[in-house]
Write an enzyme that holds these catalytic residues in place. Structure first.
Site, PDB file in Angstrom:
ATOM      1  N   GLY A  89       0.953  -1.249   0.053  1.00 61.96           N
ATOM      2  CA  GLY A  89       0.043   0.001   0.046  1.00 61.96           C
ATOM      3  C   GLY A  89       0.970   1.163   0.031  1.00 61.96           C
ATOM      4  O   GLY A  89       2.119   1.221  -0.165  1.00 61.96           O
ATOM      5  N   LYS A  90       0.253   2.374   0.304  1.00 62.54           N
ATOM      6  CA  LYS A  90       0.868   3.653   0.370  1.00 62.54           C
ATOM      7  C   LYS A  90       0.678   4.301   1.362  1.00 62.54           C
ATOM      8  O   LYS A  90       0.607   3.750   2.660  1.00 62.54           O
ATOM      9  CB  LYS A  90      -0.008   4.523  -0.765  1.00 62.54           C
ATOM     10  CG  LYS A  90       0.567   3.701  -2.261  1.00 62.54           C
ATOM     11  CD  LYS A  90       0.102   4.748  -3.404  1.00 62.54           C
ATOM     12  CE  LYS A  90       0.592   4.454  -4.599  1.00 62.54           C
ATOM     13  NZ  LYS A  90       0.392   5.499  -5.744  1.00 62.54           N
ATOM     14  N   HIS A  94      -2.399   7.408  11.032  1.00 59.30           N
ATOM     15  CA  HIS A  94      -2.880   6.532  12.471  1.00 59.30           C
ATOM     16  C   HIS A  94      -2.930   7.633  13.556  1.00 59.30           C
ATOM     17  O   HIS A  94      -2.098   8.642  13.573  1.00 59.30           O
ATOM     18  CB  HIS A  94      -2.074   5.563  12.907  1.00 59.30           C
ATOM     19  CG  HIS A  94      -2.007   4.304  11.668  1.00 59.30           C
ATOM     20  ND1 HIS A  94      -3.137   3.915  11.370  1.00 59.30           N
ATOM     21  CD2 HIS A  94      -0.898   3.731  11.268  1.00 59.30           C
ATOM     22  CE1 HIS A  94      -2.658   2.934  10.114  1.00 59.30           C
ATOM     23  NE2 HIS A  94      -1.258   2.823  10.330  1.00 59.30           N
ATOM     24  N   ILE A 199      -6.466  -1.010   4.852  1.00 60.15           N
ATOM     25  CA  ILE A 199      -5.853  -2.450   4.995  1.00 60.15           C
ATOM     26  C   ILE A 199      -4.510  -2.232   4.231  1.00 60.15           C
ATOM     27  O   ILE A 199      -4.428  -1.999   3.257  1.00 60.15           O
ATOM     28  CB  ILE A 199      -6.666  -3.440   4.704  1.00 60.15           C
ATOM     29  CG1 ILE A 199      -8.138  -3.816   5.633  1.00 60.15           C
ATOM     30  CG2 ILE A 199      -5.936  -4.827   4.676  1.00 60.15           C
ATOM     31  CD1 ILE A 199      -8.965  -4.855   5.122  1.00 60.15           C
ATOM     32  N   GLY A 200      -3.461  -2.728   5.046  1.00 63.82           N
ATOM     33  CA  GLY A 200      -2.097  -2.820   4.443  1.00 63.82           C
ATOM     34  C   GLY A 200      -1.538  -4.130   5.383  1.00 63.82           C
ATOM     35  O   GLY A 200      -1.244  -3.907   6.290  1.00 63.82           O
ATOM     36  N   GLY A 211      -1.992  -4.780   9.258  1.00 64.35           N
ATOM     37  CA  GLY A 211      -3.407  -5.145   9.117  1.00 64.35           C
ATOM     38  C   GLY A 211      -4.264  -4.133   8.908  1.00 64.35           C
ATOM     39  O   GLY A 211      -4.233  -3.645   7.757  1.00 64.35           O
ATOM     40  N   PHE A 212      -5.017  -3.669   9.678  1.00 67.50           N
ATOM     41  CA  PHE A 212      -6.077  -2.709   9.423  1.00 67.50           C
ATOM     42  C   PHE A 212      -6.263  -1.467  10.386  1.00 67.50           C
ATOM     43  O   PHE A 212      -5.695  -1.494  11.840  1.00 67.50           O
ATOM     44  CB  PHE A 212      -7.523  -3.583   9.261  1.00 67.50           C
ATOM     45  CG  PHE A 212      -8.007  -3.983  10.910  1.00 67.50           C
ATOM     46  CD1 PHE A 212      -8.658  -3.048  11.720  1.00 67.50           C
ATOM     47  CD2 PHE A 212      -7.659  -5.117  11.227  1.00 67.50           C
ATOM     48  CE1 PHE A 212      -8.950  -3.655  12.919  1.00 67.50           C
ATOM     49  CE2 PHE A 212      -8.040  -5.761  12.574  1.00 67.50           C
ATOM     50  CZ  PHE A 212      -8.675  -4.849  13.429  1.00 67.50           C
ATOM     51  N   CYS A 229      -3.712   6.834   1.082  1.00 60.81           N
ATOM     52  CA  CYS A 229      -3.567   5.629   0.189  1.00 60.81           C
ATOM     53  C   CYS A 229      -3.287   5.873  -1.320  1.00 60.81           C
ATOM     54  O   CYS A 229      -3.536   4.857  -2.259  1.00 60.81           O
ATOM     55  CB  CYS A 229      -4.785   4.689   0.436  1.00 60.81           C
ATOM     56  SG  CYS A 229      -5.394   4.459   1.990  1.00 60.81           S
TER      57      CYS A 229
END
Length: 274
Positions: A89-90, A94, A199-200, A211-212, A229
């Site tokens: 992913g990108k 968080h 999700i990555g 995870g997520f 993302c």
């Protein structure tokens, strides 16, 4: 780091229990680098069969993390530090109000990465449905989404009726520089598709990592400094924003745990067809 471990009851016959570890929430939110190191430790223990499949659940202080495919044009313009990580992913964010889960599971080889991602999506889709929110998958875009209105029914950007969306037609268009009408956090006002959960993942030695992240009640304006993302024609949202009330992590956590247990323990992962 103080971890509280709970074992999930009611496992499917013949399936191992999924252990949940609460690493920290709120005032005890866990620094990203510290949690990443804990992931590595748990990953090694799971690979050695010293522990069962384990899901780390936590909240992070504010941090931007960039997967391997992140472009420079998607990072913060103001030089805010970004942690480069080994997941797919990108770039994403968080922080407070966002429930993060790192399922560390041993899968049969050759590993079916897409099937693993779909199982995580399924658990999160079920979680949202229990809260009364209709969500879905979007083809070609991982995660859990709230669909927007058809394009011809959306409000015009900036009060102007345009025959094209500059985010798609102009290769030099940068949503980070073009005001709140293009901000990812305002996608709901524009009635566009918006991502509720990202999700990555990474799979090493047949064991999953990362995870997520599920947006419960975060300040989504943090996403406005980046291209979340790498997606320029959609935005982000949260359970609180979509449901019109405050939905804290504490309310969502047991629901996510239950649906993860139902999906992960009831499934029988198969090797990827070769």
């Amino acid at each position: 780091m103080t971890a509280v471990t709970t074992s999930s009851p009611g496992s499917a016959p013949g399936s191992p229990a999924l252990a949940y570890v609460h690493l920290g929430f709120g005032a005890d939110a866990v620094d990203y680098e510290e949690a990443w190191q804990e992931q590595r430790r748990v990953h090694a223990a799971r690979f050695a069969d010293e522990i069962p499949d384990t899901c780390l659940l936590l909240e992070h202080p504010p941090v931007y993390t960039a997967g391997r495919r992140t472009a420079d044009s998607e990072r913060p313009l103001d030089g805010t530090p970004v942690v480069d990580v080994d997941r797919g992913g990108k770039i994403t964010w968080h922080g407070p109000g966002q429930l993060v889960g790192y399922p560390i599971l041993k899968l049969p080889r050759p590993v079916d990465v897409i099937a693993h991602v779909r199982r995580l999506e399924d658990a999160l889709l079920r979680t949202c449905a229990e809260f009364g929110l209709e969500t879905t998958r979007v083809e070609g875009r991982s995660g859990v989404w709230v669909l927007g209105d058809p394009v011809d029914q959306r409000p015009a950007l900036g009060g102007l009726k345009l025959d094209f969306d500059p985010r798609l037609e102009d290769e030099e268009f940068d949503p980070r520089l073009n005001g709140p009408e293009y901000a990812p956090s305002n996608a709901g006002q524009r009635r566009e598709d918006r991502k509720l959960a990202a999700i990555g993942v990474r799979i090493a030695k047949g064991v999953t990592m990362h995870g997520f992240s599920l947006n419960c009640n975060p300040d989504n304006t943090w996403f406005d400094r980046i291209v979340p993302c790498g997606i320029r024609d959609a935005g982000v949202t949260s359970l609180s924003e979509e449901l019109g009330r405050d939905v804290p992590i504490a309310e969502v956590l047991p629901v996510v745990e239950r649906h993860l247990r139902d999906v992960l323990e009831a499934s029988v992962p198969l090797p990827r067809a070769v």
